[in-house]
Write a protein that holds these residues in place. Structure first.
Motif, mmCIF file in Angstrom:
data_model
loop_
_atom_site.group_PDB
_atom_site.id
_atom_site.type_symbol
_atom_site.label_atom_id
_atom_site.label_comp_id
_atom_site.label_asym_id
_atom_site.label_seq_id
_atom_site.Cartn_x
_atom_site.Cartn_y
_atom_site.Cartn_z
ATOM 1 N N ARG A 117 29.483 38.241 31.182
ATOM 2 C CA ARG A 117 28.882 36.586 30.630
ATOM 3 C C ARG A 117 28.772 35.566 31.006
ATOM 4 O O ARG A 117 30.384 35.373 31.837
ATOM 5 C CB ARG A 117 27.060 36.793 29.626
ATOM 6 N N TRP A 124 24.344 28.138 34.418
ATOM 7 C CA TRP A 124 22.909 29.074 35.083
ATOM 8 C C TRP A 124 22.284 27.570 33.913
ATOM 9 O O TRP A 124 21.134 27.489 34.398
ATOM 10 C CB TRP A 124 22.613 29.641 34.899
ATOM 11 N N HIS A 166 26.944 32.662 48.535
ATOM 12 C CA HIS A 166 25.539 32.852 48.104
ATOM 13 C C HIS A 166 24.366 31.732 47.683
ATOM 14 O O HIS A 166 23.997 32.177 47.908
ATOM 15 C CB HIS A 166 25.321 34.054 46.716
ATOM 16 N N TRP A 190 14.598 29.170 39.152
ATOM 17 C CA TRP A 190 14.372 29.912 38.691
ATOM 18 C C TRP A 190 14.449 31.777 39.977
ATOM 19 O O TRP A 190 14.868 32.916 39.331
ATOM 20 C CB TRP A 190 12.746 30.384 38.511
ATOM 21 N N HIS A 193 17.515 32.145 40.665
ATOM 22 C CA HIS A 193 18.223 32.935 39.931
ATOM 23 C C HIS A 193 17.961 34.460 39.735
ATOM 24 O O HIS A 193 18.969 35.488 39.811
ATOM 25 C CB HIS A 193 17.762 32.120 38.809
ATOM 26 N N ASN A 194 16.099 34.043 40.241
ATOM 27 C CA ASN A 194 16.223 35.937 40.136
ATOM 28 C C ASN A 194 16.407 36.400 41.187
ATOM 29 O O ASN A 194 16.851 37.375 41.118
ATOM 30 C CB ASN A 194 14.228 35.787 40.608
ATOM 31 N N ASN A 197 19.609 37.528 40.455
ATOM 32 C CA ASN A 197 19.748 38.375 39.073
ATOM 33 C C ASN A 197 19.277 39.904 40.020
ATOM 34 O O ASN A 197 20.077 40.832 39.377
ATOM 35 C CB ASN A 197 18.493 38.153 38.521
ATOM 36 N N ARG A 199 20.305 41.334 43.056
ATOM 37 C CA ARG A 199 21.317 41.481 44.160
ATOM 38 C C ARG A 199 22.631 42.218 42.689
ATOM 39 O O ARG A 199 23.060 42.961 43.393
ATOM 40 C CB ARG A 199 21.638 40.147 44.432
ATOM 41 N N LYS A 212 20.018 42.907 34.337
ATOM 42 C CA LYS A 212 20.006 42.211 35.135
ATOM 43 C C LYS A 212 18.240 42.560 35.452
ATOM 44 O O LYS A 212 17.936 43.549 35.540
ATOM 45 C CB LYS A 212 20.416 42.386 36.342
ATOM 46 N N TYR A 243 14.230 25.451 28.547
ATOM 47 C CA TYR A 243 14.535 24.874 29.162
ATOM 48 C C TYR A 243 14.698 22.984 28.480
ATOM 49 O O TYR A 243 15.481 22.533 28.444
ATOM 50 C CB TYR A 243 15.093 24.567 30.438
HETATM 51 P P1 FAD Z 1 22.620 35.123 33.738
HETATM 52 O O1 FAD Z 1 22.190 35.771 35.110
HETATM 53 O O2 FAD Z 1 24.506 34.194 33.845
HETATM 54 O O3 FAD Z 1 21.313 34.375 33.306
HETATM 55 C C1 FAD Z 1 21.677 33.356 32.079
HETATM 56 C C2 FAD Z 1 20.503 32.998 31.415
HETATM 57 O O4 FAD Z 1 19.564 32.121 31.955
HETATM 58 C C3 FAD Z 1 19.931 34.759 30.805
HETATM 59 O O5 FAD Z 1 20.209 35.292 29.365
HETATM 60 C C4 FAD Z 1 18.276 34.372 31.154
HETATM 61 O O6 FAD Z 1 18.073 33.946 29.480
HETATM 62 C C5 FAD Z 1 17.959 33.081 31.547
HETATM 63 N N1 FAD Z 1 17.528 33.327 33.356
HETATM 64 C C6 FAD Z 1 17.716 34.479 33.676
HETATM 65 N N2 FAD Z 1 17.006 34.815 34.801
HETATM 66 C C7 FAD Z 1 16.973 33.482 34.867
HETATM 67 C C8 FAD Z 1 16.006 32.839 35.800
HETATM 68 N N3 FAD Z 1 15.812 33.856 37.383
HETATM 69 N N4 FAD Z 1 15.475 31.404 35.343
HETATM 70 C C9 FAD Z 1 16.044 30.852 34.379
HETATM 71 N N5 FAD Z 1 16.443 31.427 33.221
HETATM 72 C C10 FAD Z 1 16.824 32.780 33.939
HETATM 73 N N6 FAD Z 1 28.023 36.273 40.077
HETATM 74 C C11 FAD Z 1 27.680 37.213 41.125
HETATM 75 O O7 FAD Z 1 28.818 38.408 40.918
HETATM 76 N N7 FAD Z 1 27.654 36.984 42.533
HETATM 77 C C12 FAD Z 1 27.203 35.850 42.984
HETATM 78 O O8 FAD Z 1 26.599 35.934 43.916
HETATM 79 C C13 FAD Z 1 26.436 34.748 41.635
HETATM 80 N N8 FAD Z 1 26.087 33.894 42.660
HETATM 81 C C14 FAD Z 1 25.789 32.739 40.456
HETATM 82 C C15 FAD Z 1 25.522 31.422 41.252
HETATM 83 C C16 FAD Z 1 25.323 30.707 40.646
HETATM 84 C C17 FAD Z 1 24.834 29.361 40.742
HETATM 85 C C18 FAD Z 1 25.445 31.588 38.948
HETATM 86 C C19 FAD Z 1 25.953 29.603 38.135
HETATM 87 C C20 FAD Z 1 26.359 31.845 38.682
HETATM 88 C C21 FAD Z 1 26.314 33.273 40.126
HETATM 89 N N9 FAD Z 1 26.766 34.343 38.967
HETATM 90 C C22 FAD Z 1 27.595 34.831 40.262
HETATM 91 C C23 FAD Z 1 27.281 35.257 38.368
HETATM 92 C C24 FAD Z 1 25.747 35.286 37.438
HETATM 93 O O9 FAD Z 1 24.316 35.233 38.030
HETATM 94 C C25 FAD Z 1 26.078 35.720 36.546
HETATM 95 O O10 FAD Z 1 25.621 33.851 35.497
HETATM 96 C C26 FAD Z 1 27.226 36.105 35.199
HETATM 97 O O11 FAD Z 1 26.912 37.587 36.352
HETATM 98 C C27 FAD Z 1 26.195 36.181 34.288
HETATM 99 O O12 FAD Z 1 25.173 36.932 33.720
HETATM 100 P P2 FAD Z 1 24.167 37.068 32.887
HETATM 101 O O13 FAD Z 1 23.601 38.521 31.902
HETATM 102 O O14 FAD Z 1 25.086 36.389 31.328
HETATM 103 O O15 FAD Z 1 23.108 36.439 32.731
#
Ligand code: FAD
Length: 254
Positions: A117, A124, A166, A190, A193-194, A197, A199, A212, A243
């Motif tokens: 995280r 995000w 990506h 949104w 981001h999904n 998630n 993938r 995820k 948000y």
């Molecule tokens: P995150 O996915 O970081 O989400 C943060 C919080 O946002 C969640 O706790 C939830 O409360 C909220 N949330 C979740 N989904 C949504 C949604 N659909 N809409 C609104 N809010 C939501 N990692 C890779 O390994 N490969 C990649 O290709 C990759 N691409 C990325 C692209 C971007 C632009 C960013 C910023 C990050 C990317 N990452 C990628 C990192 C990955 O997406 C996560 O940020 C990381 O794995 C941490 O995940 P997390 O569980 O903290 O939740």
């Protein structure tokens, strides 16, 4: 920590403290790690700074800092990472109060292990806050303005090369053609981001304590789905309830 856990258990919540952490890290580390900025790279920085100044929930001194940074970048055609580092520390030193918290730990983005995280999660969160604020502020700006600035930042500055690639692919497939309103901008992010998630489900980077999911979960927003279909007006409402600046938790922020 217990209050943060309690709040997060009750519902999806975004913390100003995490947003400040993201802003601090991206300005101090990601931007300054670029050796030389000119042309499209400098333009991307300029656009992103302007969007932050407009839509990020800045403290008073954060606003002063962003104004100074925008003015400097607007009046230069090239900039090195070293210049940027120096500029930032000089401008920070002029402020009466800190522009952001110096707290090391993340709050809502705290992982169950240090490698989970953290910064990408807070980035995000920042991006969602920016798109939602553009919708709320009704300022009449171009609907794609915020997403284009985010895309520029992710393309030229985000340290995760795979994430950047990506994200650029998703943007070129649908963003330019689909986003014709501020509502669609919030929903595009949104949806993107999904897709990420989906993938990353089961990937080694997934924190087992924060699986995820296709967001939001049925439990958190029962009205957001109608059987297998998303109910977009409800999703918009739900995203705004997390948000919007007024909805953010002030815990951990300056
Ligand atoms: P995150 O996915 O970081 O989400 C943060 C919080 O946002 C969640 O706790 C939830 O409360 C909220 N949330 C979740 N989904 C949504 C949604 N659909 N809409 C609104 N809010 C939501 N990692 C890779 O390994 N490969 C990649 O290709 C990759 N691409 C990325 C692209 C971007 C632009 C960013 C910023 C990050 C990317 N990452 C990628 C990192 C990955 O997406 C996560 O940020 C990381 O794995 C941490 O995940 P997390 O569980 O903290 O939740």
């Amino acid at each position: 920590k217990q209050v943060v856990q309690l709040l997060s258990q009750k519902g999806d919540v975004a913390f100003r403290g995490d947003l400040e952490h993201a802003l601090r890290f991206l300005l101090r580390h990601e931007v300054s790690s670029r050796k030389h900025m000119t042309g499209p790279v400098l333009k991307a920085l300029r656009n992103f700074l302007h969007i932050l100044r407009k839509h990020f929930p800045l403290s008073a001194s954060g606003g002063t800092l962003l104004n100074s940074l925008c003015n400097y970048v607007d009046s230069h055609d090239e900039l090195s990472g070293e210049d940027w580092k120096q500029l930032l520390s000089e401008e920070e030193a002029k402020l009466d109060s800190p522009p952001w918290s110096e707290r090391k730990e993340f709050l809502g983005c705290h992982g169950s292990q240090p490698n989970f995280r953290g910064y990408p999660c807070s980035l995000w969160t920042t991006f969602h806050v920016l798109t939602v604020d553009a919708l709320n502020s009704n300022s009449g700006g171009e609907p794609k303005e915020v997403l284009e600035a985010i895309l520029g930042y992710v393309t030229h500055f985000f340290g995760c090369a795979e994430c950047s690639k990506h994200f650029q692919e998703m943007a070129s497939e649908t963003m330019f053609s689909e986003v014709t309103s501020h509502e669609k901008s919030v929903l595009w992010l949104w949806e993107a981001h999904n897709k990420v998630n989906a993938r990353l489900q089961g990937d080694a980077t997934e924190d087992p304590a924060f699986p995820k999911i296709q967001f939001p979960s049925v439990d958190r927003c029962p009205g957001c789905r109608d059987n297998m279909d998303w109910v977009k007006p409800k999703i918009l409402q739900y995203l705004k309830s997390i948000y919007s600046h007024d909805s953010l938790s002030a815990i951990g922020a300056v």
